[in-house]
Motif scaffolding. Structure first.
Motif, PDB file in Angstrom:
ATOM      1  N   ILE A  75       0.818  -1.223   0.000  1.00  0.00           N
ATOM      2  CA  ILE A  75       0.000   0.000   0.000  1.00  0.00           C
ATOM      3  C   ILE A  75       0.849   1.271   0.000  1.00  0.00           C
ATOM      4  N   THR A 114      -3.000   8.261   2.943  1.00  0.00           N
ATOM      5  CA  THR A 114      -2.837   6.813   3.099  1.00  0.00           C
ATOM      6  C   THR A 114      -1.395   6.455   3.399  1.00  0.00           C
ATOM      7  N   LEU A 147      -6.692  -1.977  -0.237  1.00  0.00           N
ATOM      8  CA  LEU A 147      -5.694  -2.015  -1.303  1.00  0.00           C
ATOM      9  C   LEU A 147      -6.328  -1.722  -2.658  1.00  0.00           C
ATOM     10  N   VAL A 168      -6.809   1.984  -3.007  1.00  0.00           N
ATOM     11  CA  VAL A 168      -5.544   2.648  -3.331  1.00  0.00           C
ATOM     12  C   VAL A 168      -5.185   2.406  -4.792  1.00  0.00           C
TER      13      VAL A 168
END
Length: 397
Positions: free
Chosen positions: A81, A126, A365, A368
């Protein structure tokens, strides 16, 4: 369920609390769902089958499976990530530069710029939320301090920008619906001032809905041994005094407003655009060459950059529509797992499964990935974007 007034948080727990689902999870539910990992993250403790939660049978097979799940979570939150977040920030910055330098100014340009900016802020937040997981591998205490210091603000900001991106994608879908079904009225209905106003309203609307989450936690110093102090996250009195109202607000109202409704609306927009394009292709008659194509074939001097043929404009809109359809499809595919896990979490709030925790990280994930892939999508499916980028980079004239 008992509401904990204080708890020790370690960076590995950030993968749970900051996994992109704070918009529908109250502090009480999050802490309860993550309690089976506390023993794994407190100092001088080692995991054992008796500390894994109520669903632990205590056999070696389950214990080894739990350790494997923990390693998967560590790889996702400490490696994959953060890496995707950095690449996504760079790619979206390039998208902003290219869209600003393009000679052809689409009606969707303000939306595309705001879409890329929201993705940049989401990916930056993030990365910051997952950074303590990396620091923890070097210095456990430093990682804990770094995580606790950022948790009450940065994690909520990350979630705000995640929802802004989703609503911005919906706005792009609505704009493409108008472009396909009412192309003549596109510039009147979706003028630049109206689009900019819509962008600002989206930002303030999501921020206003999420603003109570900024007051769910505060950071306090706690004396643990002698004069040794340790930072801890505490659930605030603001949340405790309004517990039932805020639980309903975050667990149900925001689930509908910021996840279910945008998801369903984006699916509808995607379907409307596909059906309209299919009907147009079925009813299409042989096209006449555009003025630009005719002059290039006959050797007639080309028009100046300030002159744009209507046929060329329609061609650019069709190419842009193809790229934005890919953006809508990616959003639907990547949002679906998160929506499913959140609905399941609302139905079963006391679930304490390591597999469910990994499923939430995988859905995070995907979010992202959805924000990081924009540059590749536009380069592959939007020719004017790729030509402009190559021109800026000096790869072509």
């Amino acid at each position: 369920m008992t509401t904990p007034t204080t708890t020790m948080f370690e960076p590995l727990l950030s993968s749970e609390r900051s996994s992109g689902f704070s918009n529908v999870s109250s502090p009480e539910r999050e802490l309860s769902a993550n309690s089976f990992l506390v023993s794994l993250n407190t100092p001088h403790s080692s995991p054992s089958p008796t500390t894994l939660g109520s669903d632990s049978p205590g056999d070696n097979g389950f214990f080894l499976g739990y350790i494997k799940m923990t390693h998967i979570k560590t790889v996702l939150n400490c490696g994959v990530i953060p890496f995707l977040s950095v690449l996504g920030v760079l790619g979206n910055c390039l998208c902003v530069v290219v869209f600003r330098k393009q000679r052809y100014h689409s009606v969707a340009k303000p939306l595309l710029l705001a879409f890329c900016v929201s993705d940049i802020l989401f990916l930056l937040a993030t990365f910051l939320v997952n950074l303590p997981c990396i620091v923890r591998e070097i210095d456990r205490e430093a990682g804990h301090v770094f995580y606790v210091s950022m948790m009450p603000q940065v994690d909520v900001l990350r979630d705000v920008m995640s929802r802004v991106t989703v609503v911005m994608t919906l706005a792009i879908g609505v704009e493409r619906c108008v472009a396909v079904t009412r192309p003549i009225k596109l510039r009147a209905l979706c003028s630049v001032p109206r689009t900019r106003t819509a962008v600002l309203l989206i930002f303030f609307f999501v921020l206003a809905l999420k603003s109570p989450a900024f007051f769910h936690y505060d950071v306090r110093r706690h004396v643990i041994q002698g004069n040794v102090t340790r930072l801890e996250l505490h659930v605030t009195n603001f949340y405790l005094d309004n517990k039932h109202v805020q639980d309903f607000y975050f667990d149900y109202f925001l689930l509908v407003m910021l996840r279910a409704l945008p998801f369903i609306s984006t699916c509808v927009c995607f379907g409307v655009v596909l059906v309209s394009l299919k009907r147009r292709l079925q009813c299409a008659c042989p096209r006449t060459p555009t003025f630009g194509a005719f002059t290039r074939a006959k050797g007639v001097p080309q028009k100046r950059d300030t002159e744009v043929d209507h046929g060329d404009l329609m061609l650019e809109e069709r190419k842009l529509t193809k790229a934005l359809l890919a953006v809508l499809l990616l959003d639907v595919v990547c949002e679906l797992p998160g929506l499913v896990t959140e609905v399941y979490h609302v139905i079963r709030p006391d679930v304490q499964s390591s597999s469910f925790a990994v499923a939430r990280d995988v859905s995070r994930l995907l979010n992202v990935f959805n924000s990081a892939i924009n540059f590749v999508v536009f380069m592959k499916l939007y020719k004017h974007f790729s030509v402009t980028f190559k021109t800026i980079a000096g790869l072509c004239n």
